[in-house]
Design an enzyme around this catalytic site. Structure first.
Site, mmCIF file in Angstrom:
data_model
loop_
_atom_site.group_PDB
_atom_site.id
_atom_site.type_symbol
_atom_site.label_atom_id
_atom_site.label_comp_id
_atom_site.label_asym_id
_atom_site.label_seq_id
_atom_site.Cartn_x
_atom_site.Cartn_y
_atom_site.Cartn_z
ATOM 1 N N ALA A 96 3.988 4.275 -6.840
ATOM 2 C CA ALA A 96 2.904 3.283 -6.774
ATOM 3 C C ALA A 96 3.245 2.074 -7.636
ATOM 4 C CB ALA A 96 1.597 3.900 -7.255
ATOM 5 N N VAL A 97 2.813 0.916 -7.158
ATOM 6 C CA VAL A 97 2.981 -0.340 -7.896
ATOM 7 C C VAL A 97 1.640 -1.062 -7.861
ATOM 8 C CG1 VAL A 97 4.147 -2.598 -7.869
ATOM 9 C CG2 VAL A 97 5.455 -0.523 -7.395
ATOM 10 N N GLU A 155 6.820 13.340 1.543
ATOM 11 C CA GLU A 155 5.841 13.234 2.621
ATOM 12 C C GLU A 155 5.129 11.909 2.416
ATOM 13 O OE1 GLU A 155 5.736 15.858 4.577
ATOM 14 O OE2 GLU A 155 6.590 17.385 3.253
ATOM 15 N N ASN A 213 1.374 4.492 6.543
ATOM 16 C CA ASN A 213 1.559 3.787 5.271
ATOM 17 C C ASN A 213 2.783 2.856 5.382
ATOM 18 O OD1 ASN A 213 2.097 3.047 2.589
ATOM 19 N ND2 ASN A 213 1.305 4.988 1.792
ATOM 20 N N TYR A 256 10.830 3.280 2.284
ATOM 21 C CA TYR A 256 11.643 4.499 2.201
ATOM 22 C C TYR A 256 12.819 4.426 3.187
ATOM 23 C CZ TYR A 256 7.930 6.615 -0.632
ATOM 24 O OH TYR A 256 7.029 6.895 -1.622
HETATM 25 C C1 LIG Z 1 4.725 1.317 -1.531
HETATM 26 C C2 LIG Z 1 4.754 0.465 -2.806
HETATM 27 C C3 LIG Z 1 5.058 1.380 -3.983
HETATM 28 C C4 LIG Z 1 5.872 -0.580 -2.663
HETATM 29 O O1 LIG Z 1 6.046 -1.224 -3.914
HETATM 30 P P1 LIG Z 1 6.686 -2.701 -4.005
HETATM 31 O O2 LIG Z 1 7.011 -2.951 -5.431
HETATM 32 O O3 LIG Z 1 5.828 -3.681 -3.316
HETATM 33 O O4 LIG Z 1 8.025 -2.490 -3.146
HETATM 34 P P2 LIG Z 1 9.234 -3.529 -3.026
HETATM 35 O O5 LIG Z 1 8.820 -4.876 -3.506
HETATM 36 O O6 LIG Z 1 10.405 -2.895 -3.660
HETATM 37 O O7 LIG Z 1 9.395 -3.551 -1.422
HETATM 38 C C5 LIG Z 1 10.616 -3.418 -0.816
HETATM 39 C C6 LIG Z 1 10.468 -3.375 0.697
HETATM 40 O O8 LIG Z 1 9.533 -2.426 1.155
HETATM 41 C C7 LIG Z 1 8.774 -2.922 2.255
HETATM 42 N N1 LIG Z 1 7.367 -2.902 1.874
HETATM 43 C C8 LIG Z 1 6.862 -2.510 0.706
HETATM 44 N N2 LIG Z 1 5.519 -2.580 0.723
HETATM 45 C C9 LIG Z 1 5.193 -3.065 1.934
HETATM 46 C C10 LIG Z 1 3.967 -3.385 2.539
HETATM 47 N N3 LIG Z 1 2.782 -3.205 1.909
HETATM 48 N N4 LIG Z 1 3.989 -3.855 3.802
HETATM 49 C C11 LIG Z 1 5.157 -4.023 4.448
HETATM 50 N N5 LIG Z 1 6.341 -3.731 3.901
HETATM 51 C C12 LIG Z 1 6.369 -3.260 2.664
HETATM 52 C C13 LIG Z 1 9.272 -4.303 2.518
HETATM 53 O O9 LIG Z 1 10.141 -4.139 3.616
HETATM 54 C C14 LIG Z 1 10.020 -4.690 1.274
HETATM 55 O O10 LIG Z 1 11.178 -5.353 1.595
HETATM 56 P P3 LIG Z 1 11.274 -6.954 1.462
HETATM 57 O O11 LIG Z 1 11.027 -7.242 -0.007
HETATM 58 O O12 LIG Z 1 12.658 -7.225 1.910
HETATM 59 O O13 LIG Z 1 10.189 -7.496 2.338
HETATM 60 C C15 LIG Z 1 3.396 -0.265 -3.020
HETATM 61 O O14 LIG Z 1 3.074 -0.978 -1.834
HETATM 62 C C16 LIG Z 1 2.240 0.661 -3.359
HETATM 63 O O15 LIG Z 1 1.998 0.981 -4.530
HETATM 64 N N6 LIG Z 1 1.469 1.111 -2.361
HETATM 65 C C17 LIG Z 1 0.292 1.965 -2.596
HETATM 66 C C18 LIG Z 1 0.692 3.361 -2.997
HETATM 67 C C19 LIG Z 1 1.461 4.059 -1.898
HETATM 68 O O16 LIG Z 1 1.011 4.084 -0.766
HETATM 69 N N7 LIG Z 1 2.633 4.653 -2.248
HETATM 70 C C20 LIG Z 1 3.514 5.280 -1.284
HETATM 71 C C21 LIG Z 1 3.160 6.694 -1.002
HETATM 72 S S1 LIG Z 1 3.338 7.760 -2.397
#
Ligand SMILES: CC(C)(COP(=O)(O)OP(=O)(O)OC[C@H]1O[C@@H](n2cnc3c(N)ncnc32)[C@H](O)[C@@H]1OP(=O)(O)O)[C@@H](O)C(=O)NCCC(=O)NCCS
Length: 157
Positions: free
Chosen positions: A81-82, A114, A119, A125
Site C-alpha cells: 500500500a502507498v 492474491e 484492482n 504486479y
Molecule cells: C497499488 C499501489 C501500492 C501502487 O503504488 P504506487 O506507488 O502508485 O505504484 P508505482 O508508482 O510504483 O506504479 C507503477 C506502475 O503501476 C501501475 N499502477 C499503479 N497504480 C495504478 C493505478 N491506480 N492505476 C493504474 N495503474 C497503476 C502503473 O502502470 C505504474 O506504472 P507507470 O508509473 O509507468 O504508469 C497503490 O495504488 C495502492 O496503495 N493501492 C491501494 C492498496 C492496494 O490495492 N494494494 C494492492 C493490493 S495488496
C-alpha cells in the site's frame, strides 16, 4: 524514485513500525473491497517467523509499506500500500523490488500473491514480473457483501 526515500525493514514484531503501517493501511485501502487488515491481524502475522514488513519512509513520514511472509523456499506478498497523495511516483514498484531482493537473499525460489481481479495493482504486479496462475472466485467480500474474484499471481526467482 523519490529522493530521500528510505526502505526500513522489520523482521519481527515492532509496535511502532506496525502502527506506522496501520496509518497507511487505514487510508490506502477502499473499505468497499474488504482488503485491508486490522491491527491485530498485522500483529498476529508479525509474530510468525519468516514474516517481514518494509516501510517506505521520507523523513519521519511513512508513505507506504509491503508485508511478506515466507515458508521454506516460498514467499507470499501479503499486502502492498502507498498513501493516496504519493501514488504514481514509483514507491509501490520500489517496495516490490525490495521484497524480491530480500526474497532472493533468503534463498526463496518463488513469490506468490492474491489480488482482487479488478484492482489496478494487477498492472503493477504484471510490470514487476508476476504472472497469472489462477483465479479464485468470490475470494474477497466487500463492505456491502458483494464478492470479488482474486487473481493468484506468481513470480519465479
Ligand atoms: C497499488 C499501489 C501500492 C501502487 O503504488 P504506487 O506507488 O502508485 O505504484 P508505482 O508508482 O510504483 O506504479 C507503477 C506502475 O503501476 C501501475 N499502477 C499503479 N497504480 C495504478 C493505478 N491506480 N492505476 C493504474 N495503474 C497503476 C502503473 O502502470 C505504474 O506504472 P507507470 O508509473 O509507468 O504508469 C497503490 O495504488 C495502492 O496503495 N493501492 C491501494 C492498496 C492496494 O490495492 N494494494 C494492492 C493490493 S495488496
Amino acid at each position: 524514485m523519490i529522493s530521500g526515500l528510505v526502505l526500513e525493514r522489520h523482521d519481527r514484531s515492532n509496535a511502532q513500525a506496525q502502527s506506522c503501517a496501520m496509518k497507511v493501511m487505514d487510508r490506502a485501502f477502499d473499505p468497499a473491497f474488504g482488503e485491508a487488515w486490522t491491527a491485530s491481524q498485522l500483529a498476529g502475522i508479525m509474530a510468525l517467523q519468516g514474516t517481514w514488513l518494509t516501510l517506505a519512509k521520507l523523513d519521519a513520514a511513512t508513505l507506504g509499506f509491503c508485508l511478506t511472509r515466507s515458508i521454506f523456499d516460498e514467499a507470499e506478498l501479503l499486502l502492498l500500500a502507498v498513501d493516496q497523495g504519493w501514488r504514481g511516483r514509483g514507491i509501490g514498484s520500489s517496495l516490490i523490488r525490495d521484497c524480491l531482493t530480500v526474497a532472493r537473499g533468503r534463498g526463496i525460489k518463488s513469490v506468490h500473491l492474491e489480488v482482487r481481479a479488478t484492482n489496478n495493482a494487477v498492472q503493477l504486479y504484471n510490470k514487476s514480473g508476476f504472472n497469472h496462475v489462477n483465479t479464485r472466485r468470490d475470494y474477497y467480500r466487500g463492505a456491502d457483501g458483494q464478492l470479488y474474484d482474486a487473481m493468484s499471481l506468481r513470480l519465479d526467482l
